[in-house]
Write a protein that holds these residues in place. Structure first.
Motif, PDB file in Angstrom:
ATOM      1  N   UNK A 382       0.829  -1.204   0.000  1.00 46.36           N
ATOM      2  CA  UNK A 382       0.000   0.000   0.000  1.00 46.36           C
ATOM      3  C   UNK A 382       0.865   1.258   0.000  1.00 46.36           C
ATOM      4  N   UNK A 383       1.857   1.293   0.894  1.00 49.93           N
ATOM      5  CA  UNK A 383       2.720   2.467   0.995  1.00 49.93           C
ATOM      6  C   UNK A 383       3.502   2.675  -0.298  1.00 49.93           C
ATOM      7  N   UNK A 384       4.097   1.603  -0.828  1.00 47.55           N
ATOM      8  CA  UNK A 384       4.900   1.721  -2.049  1.00 47.55           C
ATOM      9  C   UNK A 384       4.048   2.130  -3.238  1.00 47.55           C
ATOM     10  N   UNK A 385       2.834   1.601  -3.335  1.00 52.65           N
ATOM     11  CA  UNK A 385       1.959   1.937  -4.455  1.00 52.65           C
ATOM     12  C   UNK A 385       1.539   3.404  -4.401  1.00 52.65           C
ATOM     13  N   UNK A 386       1.199   3.884  -3.199  1.00 52.05           N
ATOM     14  CA  UNK A 386       0.827   5.299  -3.054  1.00 52.05           C
ATOM     15  C   UNK A 386       2.016   6.198  -3.386  1.00 52.05           C
ATOM     16  N   UNK A 387       3.203   5.861  -2.873  1.00 53.61           N
ATOM     17  CA  UNK A 387       4.389   6.671  -3.136  1.00 53.61           C
ATOM     18  C   UNK A 387       4.737   6.669  -4.620  1.00 53.61           C
ATOM     19  N   UNK A 388       4.648   5.511  -5.268  1.00 53.86           N
ATOM     20  CA  UNK A 388       4.913   5.434  -6.710  1.00 53.86           C
ATOM     21  C   UNK A 388       3.913   6.268  -7.495  1.00 53.86           C
TER      22      UNK A 388
END
Length: 450
Positions: A382-388
């Motif tokens: 979730x965090x990586x997808x939002x940051x990307x």
């Protein structure tokens, strides 16, 4: 001796790919919003007084025991509804292979190599992180290799109105190849306790499905029971049941028969894509993304090498692998970026490819059995997808403004000296734009970014 004209990366689209791109932009934008709603609802339920009810709903068992179909609601969403999502992927693959960007090696090599690079580098980063730090696990190496096409296209639709269509098609084709490789990874590395008799029976049903379509027998009353049987038998075999969805999609004819305006694959993709984007994927997200976000969970993620590897793979590995692979194609083959495009555009697309979400969550659940580690992987995805999404959207928004200004400049009439003809090369100079950046050669024609 005439010099060979270099191929241009991201320059022209086939008619089939243009239709596919229009369909995706029309439906995946809404699908991405519904996916976001399903994810937000899952997080709200999991972090509210309704968390117990949410867990209870997820664990309700439905279905007959035969063929191991007594599954929880969450498993039905993961194994059942996602089969529709993978069926649409199968249809996309069939169309792209037969009539789209993957039909010709010259155009197929770029997204294929980019997709391989965009999967290999994240996996290597994950392995490196989990090898270097104590407490890591190599089991989740495949988690950061996937791209969520619905989220990526939804973000692109919001910030990329003026971006060249070829870049959009590149992201679509890359994601399709990425999905194919993810499917192979799931089938090879995440199948256990194989029962070859059930697998053979499932493959037989898939072959029968394809033969009936070739004979022109398209009745859903005939085909649906065979398709469901192939899915159920695949599930019983130990191979992940969504593989049946892909295989069935690949069986659908992608060439229009005499008297047909469109192929059956194109027609079914038009019919089933809204079901996938509006129902299957959001419902899966609702049951897969429900993770408690509290101090303890955040502390676990902060100290877990698996979570670090997932985040590094998606946020850093995806764009790095895609840009590096595309650069290698442009450097060592007779291919160059199309005039007017820059490596910033490719980098922005690579960042959007770091939105792993749907398939990453699926692989995370398949890779680990420890509930705490599964929760940590979900939070990391979730965090990586939002940051990307944020990084890719910011860069592409900047590039979108550039293309908009470029279009507005070129659309403004500019008087030229009366003793010479108005040529694109002169027009570019007269409005203060570098002709090479616009894509105009002296004495040549102009290349529109659209």
């Amino acid at each position: 001796m005439t010099s060979r004209t270099p191929a241009r990366l991201f320059s022209r689209l086939t008619p089939s790919t243009e239709r596919t791109l229009a369909d995706v932009l029309r439906t995946e934008r809404a699908g991405g919003i519904l996916l976001l709603i399903g994810t937000a609802a899952a997080l709200i339920f999991a972090n509210s007084p309704l968390s117990d009810a949410y867990t209870h709903l997820s664990e309700i068992t439905i279905g007959p025991h035969a063929l191991h179909l007594d599954l929880t609601v969450a498993d039905w969403a993961k194994d059942g509804l996602l089969a529709i999502f993978f069926f649409v992927i199968g249809l996309e693959l069939k169309r792209e292979i037969v009539a789209g960007e993957l039909r010709k090696p010259a155009t197929a090599v770029v997204p294929i190599v980019a997709a391989i690079g965009g999967m290999a580098v994240p996996a290597l980063l994950y392995v490196g992180v989990n090898t270097f730090f104590d407490g890591g696990s190599l089991d989740g190496w495949a988690v950061p290799t996937a791209t969520d096409i619905a989220f990526a296209i939804a973000v692109l639709a919001v910030v990329g109105k003026w971006l060249p269509n070829a870049l959009r098609a590149f992201l679509l084709t890359l994601a399709v190849v990425d999905d194919l490789l993810a499917i192979i990874i799931i089938a090879v590395f995440f199948s256990n306790d194989l029962h070859f008799e059930w697998l053979g029976a499932s493959l037989a049903c898939i072959v029968i499905f394809g033969l009936l379509l070739r004979k022109g027998w398209n009745s859903p009353w005939l085909l649906f029971p065979i398709a469901f049987a192939s899915w159920a038998l695949m599930h019983a075999s130990g191979v992940h049941a969504t593989i049946a969805g892909v295989a069935l999609g690949l069986m659908v004819p992608a060439v229009a028969r005499k008297g047909e305006r469109t192929s059956l694959a194109e027609h079914w993709e038009h019919v089933w894509r809204p079901v996938s984007a509006a129902v299957a994927v959001p419902v899966f997200a609702f049951f897969a993304a429900g993770v408690a976000i509290d101090a303890e969970a955040l502390s676990t993620v902060a100290g877990d090498p698996v979570a670090h590897g997932v985040i590094a793979g998606l946020v850093i590995g995806k764009p790095l692998g895609i840009v590096l692979a595309t650069w290698l194609v442009a450097t060592f083959t007779n291919a160059k970026l199309d005039r007017g495009l820059s490596w910033l555009d490719v980098t922005g697309m690579g960042m959007l490819a770091g939105i792993g979400f749907t398939v990453s969550l699926l692989i995370g659940e398949l890779a680990f059995t420890d509930p705490d580690r599964v929760e940590a992987v979900k939070l990391a995805v979730l965090f990586a997808s939002v940051l990307s999404a944020v990084l890719g959207a910011a860069l592409l928004f900047f590039r979108d403004r550039f293309y908009r200004k470029l279009y507005e400049r070129r659309s403004t009439p500019v008087p030229l000296p009366s003793n010479r003809m108005a040529k694109p090369h002169d027009l570019a100079k007269s409005v203060g734009v570098d002709p090479d950046e616009v894509g105009v050669e002296e004495g040549g024609e102009e290349t529109s970014p659209h």
